[in-house]
Design a protein around this motif. Structure first.
Motif, PDB file in Angstrom:
ATOM      1  N   ARG A 173      78.263 -31.347  79.563  1.00  0.00           N
ATOM      2  CA  ARG A 173      77.011 -31.717  80.227  1.00  0.00           C
ATOM      3  C   ARG A 173      76.443 -33.024  79.715  1.00  0.00           C
ATOM      4  N   CYS A 212      73.379 -31.903  71.529  1.00  0.00           N
ATOM      5  CA  CYS A 212      72.234 -32.812  71.467  1.00  0.00           C
ATOM      6  C   CYS A 212      72.250 -33.527  70.129  1.00  0.00           C
ATOM      7  N   TYR A 227      66.570 -31.230  72.141  1.00  0.00           N
ATOM      8  CA  TYR A 227      67.098 -29.964  72.645  1.00  0.00           C
ATOM      9  C   TYR A 227      66.833 -29.842  74.139  1.00  0.00           C
ATOM     10  N   ASN A 228      67.245 -28.739  74.697  1.00  0.00           N
ATOM     11  CA  ASN A 228      67.152 -28.369  76.099  1.00  0.00           C
ATOM     12  C   ASN A 228      68.473 -28.706  76.794  1.00  0.00           C
ATOM     13  N   GLU A 229      68.607 -28.260  78.030  1.00  0.00           N
ATOM     14  CA  GLU A 229      69.866 -28.417  78.751  1.00  0.00           C
ATOM     15  C   GLU A 229      70.282 -29.879  78.843  1.00  0.00           C
ATOM     16  N   ASP A 230      69.317 -30.750  79.047  1.00  0.00           N
ATOM     17  CA  ASP A 230      69.615 -32.174  79.160  1.00  0.00           C
ATOM     18  C   ASP A 230      69.239 -32.941  77.900  1.00  0.00           C
ATOM     19  N   CYS A 231      69.005 -32.202  76.802  1.00  0.00           N
ATOM     20  CA  CYS A 231      68.592 -32.837  75.543  1.00  0.00           C
ATOM     21  C   CYS A 231      67.407 -33.773  75.786  1.00  0.00           C
ATOM     22  N   VAL A 278      69.292 -25.437  72.349  1.00  0.00           N
ATOM     23  CA  VAL A 278      69.050 -24.805  73.647  1.00  0.00           C
ATOM     24  C   VAL A 278      67.572 -24.463  73.811  1.00  0.00           C
ATOM     25  N   LYS A 279      67.009 -23.744  72.830  1.00  0.00           N
ATOM     26  CA  LYS A 279      65.634 -23.259  72.958  1.00  0.00           C
ATOM     27  C   LYS A 279      64.627 -24.070  72.158  1.00  0.00           C
TER      28      LYS A 279
END
Length: 427
Positions: A185, A211, A216-220, A237-238
């Motif tokens: 991703r 990341c 963080y997060n799906e798209d950093c 992720v979280k």
């Protein structure tokens, strides 16, 4: 078996069993193909029909028209793919390998990216045959492929293309390798052979799958809290901080300040000795000072040295040993002599003195005495003397039987005056 027969067999296997190749055959039933002109009925679609014939008589080869100054064969894959290689099979029925491919010399393989761009140009000498099948690398993302030439062969006045089969091998965009594996991703540029060669912003790792630190997060796209301990990165992720938050913060991602009069590590400390329980969420230092009876930066120290109350400004010096409650000032072990009341703030009532005001100054004139020592404030009553008027006096029979000796300085002076007057009168 002749060499030519063996070569034809291998080509046929590759056409009918595409799974033997590493990459997918991208030409499908949806693919559209056109050519610049057509000779007789040798239409462009024959070049992607999957046929195994490589002579014009087989009915499986395309052929551009006669008398042209340029020739092209254009393929529309109907969507953008990641191309690896393009395989071209030319006619083989003109007598020799050299003559078979002579009209193909100098061709270019092009892809469309807002305009036609070359990914390959043939430079084979005119006296050397082009190997068939011809596999050409063209590692690009595109929907359109074009085989183009404007170079006539030495034996022809015009330009021709006589292509029997075209295979376009590759994967969907963002895939790579023989199994068309998905790039991660975080990949910004997925090379068809090497995989991810450039990460998106805030992604890292060999395959750009993680990341970078503090994101963080799906798209950093979200930044980790600055309140994770030891500048550690959070869960990619979280966003959870590993283990715990810095003092003064709470919540899964340590974004919430301590509140409600709490502070410090895990918000476990209370600042209930601060005015209105208002304190710094990290250190616990009071915003508006301490409540009564407390002092220090964190208001956790009791007033001391005989002080109490707001800002420890009051003193309990009328308490025994100056020992009192640090909040309200009530004495711990009672009042010193001459004082009474819960906080020992009142002098003994008139006529009383000393410890617990238990002494009485009843022999003082007007029963008025010092509330601490009990010494009379004026004269003693008749017949009493001493500092506290507690000594009974004897009657004088020599000079003035009707006068008693008076106590204190005032009485002595009076006697002296009387004696002097008598002496004067007698003379």
């Amino acid at each position: 078996m002749s060499l030519i027969t063996l070569r034809l067999l291998l080509i046929s296997i590759s056409l009918f069993f595409p799974e033997t190749f590493c990459y997918r055959q991208l030409v499908s039933d949806l693919t559209e193909i056109r050519q610049s002109s057509t000779y007789e009925n040798n239409v462009a679609s024959r070049a992607i029909d999957g046929g195994s014939g490589f002579s014009m008589s087989s009915g499986s080869c395309s052929h551009t028209g006669v008398g042209q100054s340029e020739a092209w064969l254009r393929i529309d894959l109907k969507k953008v793919y990641s191309i690896n290689t393009i395989e071209i099979l030319y006619r083989n029925d003109r007598g020799s390998d050299l003559v078979n491919t002579q009209r193909l010399h100098g061709y270019s393989l092009q892809y469309y990216d807002n305009e036609w761009k070359e990914c390959y140009r043939d430079s084979t000498p005119d006296n050397v045959p082009i190997p068939m099948q011809s596999t050409v690398p063209c590692r690009q993302h595109t929907q359109y492929i074009r085989i183009y030439t404007y170079t006539p062969s030495p034996n022809d006045q015009y330009v021709f293309l006589e292509i029997c089969e075209v295979k376009i091998l590759g994967c969907d965009v963002h895939q790579y390798g023989k199994n068309c594996t998905h790039c991660s991703r975080g990949c910004n540029k997925c090379d068809i052979v090497n995989g991810c060669v450039k990460c998106k912003p805030r992604f890292s790792g060999e395959n750009c799958e993680s990341c970078t630190a503090k994101w963080y997060n799906e798209d950093c796209f979200q930044k980790c809290s600055d309140n994770c301990p030891n500048d550690e990165t959070c869960n990619e992720v979280k966003g959870n901080c590993p283990g715990r938050c810095l003092p003064g913060y709470r919540g899964a991602i340590c974004e919430q300040k301590c509140s409600g009069g709490m502070y410090g590590f895990k918000c476990m400390n209370t600042c209930d000795t601060c005015v209105n329980m208002s304190c710094d969420h990290i250190t616990g230092s009071c915003d508006h000072g301490c409540t009564e009876g407390w002092t220090g930066d964190l208001c956790v120290e009791e007033c001391s040295n005989g002080t109490y109350g707001f800002q420890c400004k009051n003193t309990c010096d009328t308490c025994v040993n100056m020992s009192c409650d640090h909040v309200n000032g009530s004495c711990d072990v009672g009042c010193i002599d001459g004082w009474t009341g819960e906080m020992c703030g009142k002098v003994c009532p008139e006529g009383h003195y000393g410890h617990n005001c238990s002494g009485q100054c009843q022999n003082c004139e007007n029963e008025t005495c010092n509330h601490v020592s009990g010494s009379c404030q004026g004269l003693c009553k008749e017949g009493w003397g001493g500092d506290k008027c507690q000594e009974a006096l004897k009657t004088s029979t020599v000079i003035f039987p009707f006068i008693y000796v008076l106590n204190g300085a005032c009485g002595s002076i009076l006697v002296v005056y009387i004696v002097i007057i008598i002496v004067v009168v007698v003379r």
